[in-house]
Design a protein around this motif. Structure first.
Motif, PDB file in Angstrom:
ATOM      1  N   LEU A 301       6.605 -16.305   7.340  1.00 17.59           N
ATOM      2  CA  LEU A 301       5.443 -15.727   8.047  1.00 17.59           C
ATOM      3  C   LEU A 301       5.518 -15.894   9.590  1.00 17.59           C
ATOM      4  CD1 LEU A 301       2.554 -17.281   6.047  1.00 17.59           C
ATOM      5  CD2 LEU A 301       3.629 -15.051   5.962  1.00 17.59           C
ATOM      6  N   VAL A 302       6.650 -16.705  10.103  1.00 15.19           N
ATOM      7  CA  VAL A 302       6.781 -16.799  11.654  1.00 15.19           C
ATOM      8  C   VAL A 302       8.307 -16.482  12.000  1.00 15.19           C
ATOM      9  CG1 VAL A 302       4.935 -18.695  11.520  1.00 15.19           C
ATOM     10  CG2 VAL A 302       7.512 -19.183  11.378  1.00 15.19           C
ATOM     11  N   GLN A 303       8.977 -15.871  11.178  1.00 12.00           N
ATOM     12  CA  GLN A 303      10.507 -15.699  11.626  1.00 12.00           C
ATOM     13  C   GLN A 303      10.288 -14.323  12.473  1.00 12.00           C
ATOM     14  OE1 GLN A 303      13.055 -17.805  11.059  1.00 12.00           O
ATOM     15  NE2 GLN A 303      11.380 -18.975  10.622  1.00 12.00           N
ATOM     16  N   TRP A 304      11.220 -14.262  13.302  1.00 18.38           N
ATOM     17  CA  TRP A 304      11.350 -13.145  14.238  1.00 18.38           C
ATOM     18  C   TRP A 304      12.720 -12.104  13.869  1.00 18.38           C
ATOM     19  CZ3 TRP A 304       6.926 -11.289  15.813  1.00 18.38           C
ATOM     20  CH2 TRP A 304       6.122 -12.433  16.297  1.00 18.38           C
ATOM     21  N   TYR A 432       4.319 -11.817   3.988  1.00 20.54           N
ATOM     22  CA  TYR A 432       5.533 -11.691   4.932  1.00 20.54           C
ATOM     23  C   TYR A 432       6.326 -10.572   5.001  1.00 20.54           C
ATOM     24  CZ  TYR A 432       8.351 -13.642   0.983  1.00 20.54           C
ATOM     25  OH  TYR A 432       9.032 -13.642  -0.260  1.00 20.54           O
ATOM     26  N   SER A 433       6.293  -9.965   3.420  1.00 22.46           N
ATOM     27  CA  SER A 433       7.024  -8.720   3.311  1.00 22.46           C
ATOM     28  C   SER A 433       6.284  -7.505   4.445  1.00 22.46           C
ATOM     29  CB  SER A 433       7.070  -8.256   1.794  1.00 22.46           C
ATOM     30  OG  SER A 433       7.488  -9.219   1.106  1.00 22.46           O
ATOM     31  N   PHE A 434       5.108  -7.343   4.240  1.00 20.16           N
ATOM     32  CA  PHE A 434       4.520  -6.235   4.964  1.00 20.16           C
ATOM     33  C   PHE A 434       4.404  -6.463   6.570  1.00 20.16           C
ATOM     34  CE2 PHE A 434       4.508  -4.266   1.016  1.00 20.16           C
ATOM     35  CZ  PHE A 434       4.518  -3.121   1.198  1.00 20.16           C
ATOM     36  N   ARG A 435       4.104  -7.818   6.882  1.00 12.14           N
ATOM     37  CA  ARG A 435       4.296  -8.234   8.315  1.00 12.14           C
ATOM     38  C   ARG A 435       5.697  -7.715   8.736  1.00 12.14           C
ATOM     39  NH1 ARG A 435       7.275 -12.485  10.695  1.00 12.14           N
ATOM     40  NH2 ARG A 435       6.798 -12.910  12.796  1.00 12.14           N
ATOM     41  N   ALA A 514      -2.095 -11.071 -10.171  1.00 11.73           N
ATOM     42  CA  ALA A 514      -0.874 -11.252  -9.500  1.00 11.73           C
ATOM     43  C   ALA A 514      -0.905  -9.785  -8.295  1.00 11.73           C
ATOM     44  CB  ALA A 514       0.523 -11.274 -10.175  1.00 11.73           C
ATOM     45  N   VAL A 515      -0.941  -8.815  -8.944  1.00 11.18           N
ATOM     46  CA  VAL A 515      -0.887  -7.709  -8.202  1.00 11.18           C
ATOM     47  C   VAL A 515      -2.154  -7.648  -7.368  1.00 11.18           C
ATOM     48  CG1 VAL A 515      -1.170  -5.204  -8.314  1.00 11.18           C
ATOM     49  CG2 VAL A 515       0.193  -6.159 -10.081  1.00 11.18           C
ATOM     50  N   ALA A 516      -3.245  -8.127  -7.439  1.00  7.60           N
ATOM     51  CA  ALA A 516      -4.456  -8.044  -6.733  1.00  7.60           C
ATOM     52  C   ALA A 516      -4.004  -8.963  -5.183  1.00  7.60           C
ATOM     53  CB  ALA A 516      -5.535  -8.581  -7.289  1.00  7.60           C
ATOM     54  N   LEU A 517      -3.532 -10.155  -5.797  1.00  5.42           N
ATOM     55  CA  LEU A 517      -3.102 -11.153  -4.475  1.00  5.42           C
ATOM     56  C   LEU A 517      -1.929 -10.419  -3.638  1.00  5.42           C
ATOM     57  CD1 LEU A 517      -3.218 -14.520  -6.412  1.00  5.42           C
ATOM     58  CD2 LEU A 517      -4.691 -13.672  -4.756  1.00  5.42           C
ATOM     59  N   GLY A 518      -0.973  -9.812  -4.308  1.00  7.54           N
ATOM     60  CA  GLY A 518      -0.074  -9.166  -3.643  1.00  7.54           C
ATOM     61  C   GLY A 518      -0.630  -8.117  -2.671  1.00  7.54           C
ATOM     62  N   ALA A 519      -1.561  -7.176  -3.254  1.00  6.10           N
ATOM     63  CA  ALA A 519      -2.247  -6.082  -2.400  1.00  6.10           C
ATOM     64  C   ALA A 519      -3.144  -6.771  -1.239  1.00  6.10           C
ATOM     65  CB  ALA A 519      -2.936  -5.406  -3.470  1.00  6.10           C
ATOM     66  N   LEU A 520      -3.535  -7.748  -1.544  1.00 13.31           N
ATOM     67  CA  LEU A 520      -4.566  -8.645  -0.676  1.00 13.31           C
ATOM     68  C   LEU A 520      -3.546  -9.005   0.520  1.00 13.31           C
ATOM     69  CD1 LEU A 520      -6.989  -9.980   0.566  1.00 13.31           C
ATOM     70  CD2 LEU A 520      -6.512 -11.837  -0.969  1.00 13.31           C
ATOM     71  N   GLY A 521      -2.392  -9.334   0.189  1.00  9.93           N
ATOM     72  CA  GLY A 521      -1.438  -9.817   1.094  1.00  9.93           C
ATOM     73  C   GLY A 521      -1.031  -8.688   2.108  1.00  9.93           C
ATOM     74  N   ILE A 522      -0.564  -7.523   1.511  1.00  9.40           N
ATOM     75  CA  ILE A 522      -0.482  -6.232   2.125  1.00  9.40           C
ATOM     76  C   ILE A 522      -1.579  -6.058   3.295  1.00  9.40           C
ATOM     77  CG2 ILE A 522       0.113  -3.762   1.812  1.00  9.40           C
ATOM     78  CD1 ILE A 522       1.713  -4.587  -0.695  1.00  9.40           C
TER      79      ILE A 522
END
Length: 627
Positions: A301-304, A432-435, A514-522
């Motif tokens: 989450l914090v990598q550049w 982290y994927s969509f960040r 799992a899909v709901a949590l992944g979508a929430l992350g997005i």
């Protein structure tokens, strides 16, 4: 089936030797062609073997072929033998198929590099080493392949040896993997002492019938787990993988997506009878996988660095595979290995297109707005990101959710811990994927990204593999659908029978959550991006994550600094005064003796005549006395 397997193994070796022996007699482009062709010939061999096995009955899909007796000492004998079965066939197809696409991509990515020949020789050698690991018909050949993979990774990670950071990263990877290699080797020595063999069948039979004591089985399982943890970059031997991004981007894709880091998962599945006989060690594998998937997820989450974000996602996804293998969901763990090979190689290679376009820039703060100037790369990267998060219909959805459903079906305290932790990992994956995705492709172009529209997205040799991997990341998950063809986990059952099978209700319920949590992350990643803020605000937590939970500092304090102190002490107290000093004394006395001898050589004939006469007299006297 046997012939195809031998072609698969030997073709990359032939490519490596051809480039090595040809040297500068072939051009750099020709070296790339030879390396690429050798890997694809290996893929053809694997495909022939797979089709042969597919047409057989499930009970007739295993063959063990021996070329000759390679090593013999007393009763201990090891053959140069290959094991071809559904498990090794899956790995052969992944290593040569995805690996071939990565080597093809390298032809465009590495074009113009002064050391292209060396690079492509290393790539072919790496593929050969990985194939030896997965095709070896006994534990010793597996260990040989295991070590050669470590050597090849060292060479590839440190390919840019003129950069100190690359050299340091290569050494770090080699040392970390050597720890695992040593632990495995010790476990194998113990096995030889008790069983007298390293053949899979003999060792597994000894585990079942008591030929190996409970203590020996536990130690063997721990040794295997140590090797798996090191090779697959799981906690606590995980710190080498992010640094390994110092290698060229195709190397990152090959090592950290389709081959090396998945070897630990293959090892657990291949030796599952040992782990099943030591359930505490098997559960430890699952818990280490859970810890790694969560730790890697929060650090990402914090990598550049664009490649480091993907590297931490690799650690996290391998954690899911360890989780599955640790509860006996072997088929689903291997299925996630296959889907991960596609979408993770896709992400690395698409990131390589971005890096190539921006003249080597890897800092995502200096990117942005590339969606318009790089539409092809944007679309393929988006596909890879959706597959990574596990959004239907993409590949990750079918495999990762099956592992989580298996944890739910496993039940008990352990099952629930793994299930809840795995779901939390799904949320982190979306974050982290969509960040990363939004930072690279959306928003206003950073100063460094301006002018990118004046360049193409890449050579055709780079774009075609990315497109093929994007298609695979979309459709390969359909291998899980029953009724259309033999489901993936059913294909593996004759070799690795699962210990747990989730119900349909558990699978659907898990997928929904799992899909709901992944979508929430997005969604949260998008909101944070639009608001111009980071997911983790500045403070102690962010500092800790930026320092990767202080693992490197801890290891430096506990091992590196004391090791350097001991080495310096031995150098000053033993090596310099005793070893080097002793050698200096020997050299000095030799020199003095030579000087004395040379002084006797005056060049005067009468002196030599006198010496000769005296010597004859002495010899005559000695002869008379002795007689």
């Amino acid at each position: 089936m046997v012939n195809g397997a031998w072609v698969c193994l030997l073709a990359p070796l032939a490519g490596f030797l051809a480039i090595l022996l040809a040297g500068t007699r072939i051009t750099r482009r020709q070296a790339g062609i030879v390396s690429t062709a050798s890997v694809f010939v290996g893929f053809a061999g694997a495909l022939v073997a797979f089709i042969d096995a597919w047409t057989r009955s499930p009970d007739d899909r295993t063959e063990l072929t021996t070329a000759w007796t390679w090593l013999q000492a007393g009763q201990f004998k090891v053959g140069l033998e290959l094991l071809i079965d559904p498990l090794s066939l899956v790995m052969m197809l992944v290593v040569t198929g995805v690996g071939g696409l990565i080597v093809l991509y390298s032809n465009g990515y590495m074009a113009g590099d002064d050391e292209e020949r060396r690079y492509f020789a290393y790539m072919a050698f790496f593929v050969f080493a990985m194939l030896l690991l997965v095709q070896g018909g006994n534990l010793l050949l597996l260990l040989v392949g295991w070590g050669l993979v470590g050597l090849a990774s060292y060479l590839l990670i440190g390919f840019h040896h003129e950069r100190p950071s690359a050299v340091a990263a290569a050494k770090k990877a080699f040392v970390m993997n050597a720890i695992g290699d040593a632990v495995m080797a010790l476990a194998f020595f113990l096995t030889i002492s008790q069983v007298g063999s390293l053949d899979y069948g003999t060792v597994f039979a000894a585990v079942d019938d008591g030929g190996l004591s409970d203590t020996a089985v536990t130690l063997l399982a721990l040794g295997l787990l140590g090797g798996a943890v090191a090779k697959s970059a799981q906690i606590p031997l995980h710190t080498w993988l992010p640094d390994a991004m110092e290698g060229p981007t195709p190397v990152s894709a090959l090592i950290h997506a389709a081959t090396m880091v998945t070897a630990g998962v293959y090892l657990i599945c291949r030796t599952h009878p040992v782990f099943e006989a030591a359930p505490d060690v098997q559960h430890l594998a699952a818990l280490l996988g859970l810890a790694t998937l969560l730790v890697a997820g929060v650090i990402a989450l914090v990598q550049w660095d664009i490649k480091r974000v993907i590297a931490y996602s690799t650690m996290s996804q391998i954690g899911y595979m360890f989780l599955g293998a640790g509860i006996g969901a072997y088929g689903f763990a291997m299925f996630h290995l296959v889907t991960h090979a596609f979408f993770k190689a896709l992400l690395f290679l698409a990131a390589g297109l971005v890096i190539h376009r921006l003249d080597g820039e890897q800092d995502i703060r200096k990117m942005g707005g590339l969606r318009k100037s790089m539409p092809y790369t944007h679309a393929t990267f988006l596909i890879g990101s959706l597959a990574l998060v596990g959004i239907p219909i993409f590949a990750g959805f079918w495999s990762k959710d099956a592992i989580l459903a298996s944890a739910l079906a496993y039940g008990g305290g352990l099952g629930w811990v793994l299930y809840v932790g795995g779901l939390l990992g799904a949320l982190l994956t979306g974050l982290y994927s969509f960040r990363l995705y939004y930072r690279v492709f959306h928003g206003e172009p950073a100063a460094e990204a301006h002018g990118a529209e004046h360049h193409g997205e890449g050579d055709r040799s780079m774009l075609v593999p990315v497109g093929v991997l994007a298609v695979g990341s979309t459709v390969v998950g359909f291998l899980a659908i029953p009724g259309v063809w033999e489901p993936f986990e059913t294909w593996l059952e004759p070799v690795v029978e699962p210990l747990v099978t989730p119900s349909t209700t558990q699978e659907w319920a898990t997928s929904a959550v799992a899909v709901a949590l992944g979508a929430l992350g997005i969604l949260l990643a998008r909101r944070a991006f639009l608001a111009g803020r980071e997911l983790v605000p500045d403070g102690a937590v962010r500092t800790t994550l930026e320092h990767k939970l202080w693992f490197d500092e801890l290891y430096h304090a506990l091992f590196e600094r004391p090791g350097q102190a001991v080495a310096a002490l031995l150098r000053d107290r033993v090596e310099t005064p005793v070893v080097q000093g002793g050698l200096d004394e020997v050299a000095g006395e030799t020199l003095r003796g030579a000087t004395l001898t040379s002084s006797l050589q005056s060049g005067l004939l009468r002196t030599y005549a006198l010496a000769f006469t005296v010597a004859v007299g002495v010899l005559t006297l000695v002869f008379l006395v002795v007689r």
